[in-house]
Design a protein around this motif. Structure first.
Motif, PDB file in Angstrom:
ATOM      1  N   SER A 154       0.836  -1.200   0.000  1.00  0.00           N
ATOM      2  CA  SER A 154       0.000   0.000   0.000  1.00  0.00           C
ATOM      3  C   SER A 154       0.872   1.252   0.000  1.00  0.00           C
ATOM      4  O   SER A 154       2.039   1.223   0.419  1.00  0.00           O
ATOM      5  CB  SER A 154      -0.915   0.006   1.222  1.00  0.00           C
ATOM      6  OG  SER A 154      -1.743  -1.138   1.237  1.00  0.00           O
ATOM      7  N   GLY A 155       0.297   2.348  -0.473  1.00  0.00           N
ATOM      8  CA  GLY A 155       1.006   3.618  -0.452  1.00  0.00           C
ATOM      9  C   GLY A 155       1.451   3.964   0.958  1.00  0.00           C
ATOM     10  O   GLY A 155       0.671   3.863   1.903  1.00  0.00           O
TER      11      GLY A 155
ATOM     12  N   GLY B 288       2.338   1.129 -10.145  1.00  0.00           N
ATOM     13  CA  GLY B 288       2.588   1.955  -8.976  1.00  0.00           C
ATOM     14  C   GLY B 288       3.892   2.722  -9.093  1.00  0.00           C
ATOM     15  O   GLY B 288       4.509   2.806 -10.162  1.00  0.00           O
ATOM     16  N   ARG B 289       4.322   3.285  -7.988  1.00  0.00           N
ATOM     17  CA  ARG B 289       5.548   4.084  -7.967  1.00  0.00           C
ATOM     18  C   ARG B 289       6.189   3.977  -6.586  1.00  0.00           C
ATOM     19  O   ARG B 289       5.495   4.042  -5.572  1.00  0.00           O
ATOM     20  CB  ARG B 289       5.240   5.550  -8.302  1.00  0.00           C
ATOM     21  CG  ARG B 289       6.461   6.471  -8.309  1.00  0.00           C
ATOM     22  CD  ARG B 289       6.079   7.885  -8.710  1.00  0.00           C
ATOM     23  NE  ARG B 289       5.696   7.971 -10.109  1.00  0.00           N
ATOM     24  CZ  ARG B 289       6.536   8.280 -11.098  1.00  0.00           C
ATOM     25  NH1 ARG B 289       7.793   8.532 -10.837  1.00  0.00           N
ATOM     26  NH2 ARG B 289       6.107   8.339 -12.343  1.00  0.00           N
TER      27      ARG B 289
ATOM     28  N   VAL C  74       5.113   5.131  -3.027  1.00  0.00           N
ATOM     29  CA  VAL C  74       4.461   6.433  -3.115  1.00  0.00           C
ATOM     30  C   VAL C  74       2.950   6.253  -3.195  1.00  0.00           C
ATOM     31  O   VAL C  74       2.174   7.034  -2.659  1.00  0.00           O
ATOM     32  CB  VAL C  74       4.974   7.215  -4.344  1.00  0.00           C
ATOM     33  CG1 VAL C  74       4.254   8.545  -4.490  1.00  0.00           C
ATOM     34  CG2 VAL C  74       6.476   7.441  -4.224  1.00  0.00           C
ATOM     35  N   ARG C  75       2.527   5.195  -3.888  1.00  0.00           N
ATOM     36  CA  ARG C  75       1.115   4.853  -3.971  1.00  0.00           C
ATOM     37  C   ARG C  75       1.032   3.331  -4.022  1.00  0.00           C
ATOM     38  O   ARG C  75       2.055   2.649  -4.087  1.00  0.00           O
ATOM     39  CB  ARG C  75       0.465   5.477  -5.202  1.00  0.00           C
ATOM     40  CG  ARG C  75       0.923   4.900  -6.525  1.00  0.00           C
ATOM     41  CD  ARG C  75       0.333   5.680  -7.680  1.00  0.00           C
ATOM     42  NE  ARG C  75       0.466   4.954  -8.937  1.00  0.00           N
ATOM     43  CZ  ARG C  75       0.474   5.533 -10.124  1.00  0.00           C
ATOM     44  NH1 ARG C  75       0.387   6.846 -10.205  1.00  0.00           N
ATOM     45  NH2 ARG C  75       0.569   4.825 -11.224  1.00  0.00           N
ATOM     46  N   ASP C  76      -0.182   2.790  -3.946  1.00  0.00           N
ATOM     47  CA  ASP C  76      -0.341   1.338  -3.995  1.00  0.00           C
ATOM     48  C   ASP C  76       0.426   0.786  -5.185  1.00  0.00           C
ATOM     49  O   ASP C  76       0.361   1.334  -6.291  1.00  0.00           O
ATOM     50  CB  ASP C  76      -1.816   0.965  -4.128  1.00  0.00           C
ATOM     51  CG  ASP C  76      -2.606   1.279  -2.861  1.00  0.00           C
ATOM     52  OD1 ASP C  76      -1.987   1.753  -1.882  1.00  0.00           O
ATOM     53  OD2 ASP C  76      -3.820   1.051  -2.843  1.00  0.00           O
TER      54      ASP C  76
ATOM     55  N   GLN D  37      -9.610  -0.344  -3.883  1.00  0.00           N
ATOM     56  CA  GLN D  37      -8.525   0.628  -3.971  1.00  0.00           C
ATOM     57  C   GLN D  37      -7.343   0.083  -4.768  1.00  0.00           C
ATOM     58  O   GLN D  37      -6.704   0.806  -5.533  1.00  0.00           O
ATOM     59  CB  GLN D  37      -8.078   1.028  -2.561  1.00  0.00           C
ATOM     60  CG  GLN D  37      -9.150   1.772  -1.764  1.00  0.00           C
ATOM     61  CD  GLN D  37      -9.679   3.004  -2.496  1.00  0.00           C
ATOM     62  OE1 GLN D  37      -8.906   3.820  -3.004  1.00  0.00           O
ATOM     63  NE2 GLN D  37     -10.987   3.135  -2.582  1.00  0.00           N
ATOM     64  N   ARG D  38      -7.040  -1.202  -4.628  1.00  0.00           N
ATOM     65  CA  ARG D  38      -5.977  -1.802  -5.435  1.00  0.00           C
ATOM     66  C   ARG D  38      -6.341  -1.793  -6.913  1.00  0.00           C
ATOM     67  O   ARG D  38      -5.512  -1.536  -7.775  1.00  0.00           O
ATOM     68  CB  ARG D  38      -5.730  -3.248  -4.977  1.00  0.00           C
ATOM     69  CG  ARG D  38      -5.056  -3.375  -3.629  1.00  0.00           C
ATOM     70  CD  ARG D  38      -5.095  -4.806  -3.160  1.00  0.00           C
ATOM     71  NE  ARG D  38      -4.436  -4.982  -1.880  1.00  0.00           N
ATOM     72  CZ  ARG D  38      -4.533  -6.086  -1.142  1.00  0.00           C
ATOM     73  NH1 ARG D  38      -5.266  -7.092  -1.565  1.00  0.00           N
ATOM     74  NH2 ARG D  38      -3.896  -6.177   0.005  1.00  0.00           N
TER      75      ARG D  38
ATOM     76  N   ALA E 217      -5.790   1.569  -8.427  1.00  0.00           N
ATOM     77  CA  ALA E 217      -4.368   1.794  -8.707  1.00  0.00           C
ATOM     78  C   ALA E 217      -3.959   1.117 -10.000  1.00  0.00           C
ATOM     79  O   ALA E 217      -3.225   1.685 -10.821  1.00  0.00           O
ATOM     80  CB  ALA E 217      -3.517   1.288  -7.542  1.00  0.00           C
TER      81      ALA E 217
ATOM     82  N   ASP F 171      -2.788   3.000 -13.501  1.00  0.00           N
ATOM     83  CA  ASP F 171      -1.489   2.681 -14.091  1.00  0.00           C
ATOM     84  C   ASP F 171      -1.644   2.249 -15.545  1.00  0.00           C
ATOM     85  O   ASP F 171      -0.828   2.598 -16.394  1.00  0.00           O
ATOM     86  CB  ASP F 171      -0.795   1.583 -13.281  1.00  0.00           C
ATOM     87  CG  ASP F 171       0.713   1.633 -13.440  1.00  0.00           C
ATOM     88  OD1 ASP F 171       1.325   2.525 -12.836  1.00  0.00           O
ATOM     89  OD2 ASP F 171       1.263   0.821 -14.193  1.00  0.00           O
TER      90      ASP F 171
END
Length: 245
Positions: A44-45, A65-66, A108-110, A216-217, A220, A224
């Motif tokens: 997770s972020g 993600g990142r 940074v995020r998920d 939420q995943r 993300a 992306d």
């Protein structure tokens, strides 16, 4: 939590694309061997993936993600040294050297990653000469880049959030005008909460204000995928401070 079939297929497609970009053309047998040696990891972020000084026992390929890397120097706070984005690898040197992690890496995020541990890495080197050459080539490239003082080129930041700070702003109209101007520079995607909710509904999830982890995943992953297909992405906030905004 079990991963849905459609989501797994989406992640597999992204994984293969990134592996091909990172290693170049691999024979189908080598690609299959590599894919079956990887394990899915989701964070997770805000979560920490790697901690500076801890033993290095695996590398990670960012599928979506990142991540952000920080180095903690004695007598000073953490110093940001760079971002790791989709298609890039982190922690690969530890597979060869076994040395402690040189930096702390935080999501940074998920993010969804593919993990290759040292035992699996050693099996790949023993079983596939092509993979052995591909890994060695990448390590040499990383060392040359580091020695010459050049940083690897990351993908550009393509996402722009549009948030109205006063009432009465026709945000979709403004986004359309901005997209028309940006289209001269590349492909532009315009995304609102309604767009995301529609895609979540098709997957049997949602809406976007649902706080469960699976929704939420999936958001993300969707974002992306949209970024991967466009040069610019405009995210339209709601008129009020909703969870999407």
């Amino acid at each position: 939590m079990p991963i849905s079939r459609s989501r797994q297929q989406s992640q597999d497609a992204l994984l293969v694309r990134h592996l091909q970009a990172f290693f170049g053309a691999l024979e189908p047998e080598a690609m299959e061997l590599l894919r079956h040696s990887l394990a899915w990891v989701e964070i997770s972020g805000g979560d920490t993936l790697l901690t500076q000084g801890e033993p290095g026992d695996a590398m990670y390929l960012v599928v979506s993600g990142r991540l952000r890397a920080f180095v903690h120097a004695e007598g000073s706070g953490p110093q940001r040294v760079g971002d790791i984005v989709r298609g890039q690898v982190v922690g690969e040197m530890s597979l060869y050297t076994g040395e402690p992690r040189a930096a702390t890496v935080v999501a940074v995020r998920d993010a969804v990653l593919a993990r290759l541990d040292r035992p699996a890495f050693q099996r790949l080197l023993a079983c596939s000469p092509q993979l052995s050459i591909a890994f060695t080539t990448q390590i040499i490239h990383q060392l040359q880049t580091s020695r010459q003082g050049r940083k690897p080129v990351a993908d550009k930041l393509v996402t722009i959030g549009l948030l109205p700070i006063t009432t009465g702003i026709a945000l979709p109209d403004f986004a359309a005008r901005l997209a028309a101007q940006l289209s001269a520079l590349g492909r532009v995607g315009v995304v609102s909460r309604h767009d995301i909710d529609q895609q979540l509904e098709q997957l049997g999830l949602g809406p976007s204000d649902n706080t469960d982890k699976e929704t939420q995943r999936r958001i993300a992953i969707l974002l992306d995928q949209i970024e991967a297909e466009h040069d610019f992405v405009l995210l339209l906030a709601d008129a009020t401070p909703t969870p999407w905004t």
